[in-house]
Design a protein around this motif. Sequence first.
Motif, PDB file in Angstrom:
ATOM      1  N   SER A 118       0.814  -1.212   0.000  1.00 53.79           N
ATOM      2  CA  SER A 118       0.000   0.000   0.000  1.00 53.79           C
ATOM      3  C   SER A 118       0.852   1.268   0.000  1.00 53.79           C
ATOM      4  O   SER A 118       0.331   2.371  -0.105  1.00 53.79           O
ATOM      5  CB  SER A 118      -0.939  -0.001   1.208  1.00 53.79           C
ATOM      6  N   GLU A 176      -4.768   1.033   5.183  1.00 55.59           N
ATOM      7  CA  GLU A 176      -3.483   0.434   5.566  1.00 55.59           C
ATOM      8  C   GLU A 176      -2.379   1.476   5.556  1.00 55.59           C
ATOM      9  O   GLU A 176      -1.514   1.505   6.420  1.00 55.59           O
ATOM     10  CB  GLU A 176      -3.096  -0.673   4.582  1.00 55.59           C
ATOM     11  N   ASN A 236      -5.878   5.226   1.553  1.00 56.13           N
ATOM     12  CA  ASN A 236      -5.937   3.802   1.835  1.00 56.13           C
ATOM     13  C   ASN A 236      -5.756   3.587   3.343  1.00 56.13           C
ATOM     14  O   ASN A 236      -4.832   4.128   3.951  1.00 56.13           O
ATOM     15  CB  ASN A 236      -4.821   3.124   1.025  1.00 56.13           C
TER      16      ASN A 236
END
Lengths: 363, 156
Positions: A160, A306, A304
């Motif tokens: 990520s 993460e 995102n």
Amino acid sequence: MTTGQLRSWLEERVPVGDLTEALRHKTVPLHRHSAWYYFGGMTLFLFGIQVGTGALLLLYYRPSAAEAYESVRFIMTRVPFGWLVRSIHAWSANLMVATAFGHLFSVLFLHAYRRPREITWVSGLVLLMLTMAFGFTGYLLPWNQLSFFATRIGTDMAASLPLVGEFSVRLMRGGKEVTGATLTRLFGVHVAILPAAVTALIALHLFLVQRHGMSVPPSVEDESRRSGRPVASMPFWPHFVLHDLFGWTVALTLLAALSAYYPFELGLKADPFAPAPAGIRPEWYFLWIFQTLKYMPPSLFGLNGELVVIGVIGAAALVLLVFPFVLSERVRTFRIVSGMAVLALVYMTLMTIVGFVVSRPTP
Amino acid sequence: MASPGSNEILLGPARPPRRAVLDWLLGLWGAGVATSILYPVLRYLIPPELPEAATQSANAGLASTLAPDSARLVPFGLAPMIVVRTAAGEYRAFAGTCTHLACTVQYRADLQHIWCACHNGHYDLNGRNISGPPPRPLEEYDVNVRDDQIVVSRRV
């Protein structure tokens, strides 16, 4: 030749007399927080155990996807005391992470990171990260189901990252997927690269600890200043060494008991095409990160989820690395550091407990 | 010359006996710890015996693909063996490990005998050591050809 002659013969060729003389005069501050000093020595002792048992395991271990699991099973079932050697290696790894964290938090609470010990602090923090890298790389080596999926999750987290995500995953896995190439790669990191790096850093860390001596907490320094009495101390040799030896014996006893009563499990051989078993979870010291990830929504503030977690942890690590360099020596700042440390400790403990309770395998 | 002990008796013990007992206990503890570490480590270092059935016979491939005046190396259990087809067309088999320092031997068509490259050891086609350092002949095996299969077995 008398002992005296032998000693002077040796001293002429291996001149260490001034060093041992200095050790004889070295003292260690003695106060009500002295007990916290033992975490460092215990961590070092456990590292020694890891080197010894690791070398023994290398005699039978085979680092390939086809043979790794079988070779560990061979060690556990056929080699005399093989179960003991592997169990000690696995338990000692866990204890070492625990004592390293204990050392980190005692340094934080006793404010031992203060000038002039900032570099000692940084080297210690990097050592803790390398210790966790040891745990992560070593976890995959038995090539069982649990370690296979834990490594897949752990390496996938890096995906990520912006820009370098895919590249980092490839770098860690030695390819796109977790395969035998990953095993070979993590094995090399675990038995060659990390030991070399950690040994060099420990040398620096210990050198600095010897040069600066043990730190005295600000509160104890204050009391001594107010009362006009110097801080009490005890000789390093033999008093402190014997105390340390006692700590090591406690660690060794604990290790022997854990290994004898709870030999480390091996589990089932990894099958890349089998579904992940329920209740999968990483080693306990990564559990708080794992649990935090579970509570993260897929996206947060348009980012995102993460990535947010990785970003926060990265930022926290950066703050930890540099804060001793910019800190002012005031009681208020010490209180803030202690407060932050308490918060971090509570959060990590809470998430670890939740992780254990929530991810318990359902029968 | 008076023994060094006599002075001590006159002047009283150099060290209090309590310290001596503690030192002795510490030494005993150290020896106990050392033994309980050394014994498992030494046992661990000795490789466990693997049950391995002694190889009595092995297949050495097709007879028709082994030309006269050539040889092939095939496994006999865990060790190599050399199967030679002489210029006259006869099949012979020997242990493939040189009796000198355990290199694997090969067939030299130019010399028409078996040769070890490591230290220039020579064996004739009966396995006898004829030149160089090998101290003993190569062990010879029995060869049977059935349905084009070369079957080699240990001599009883």
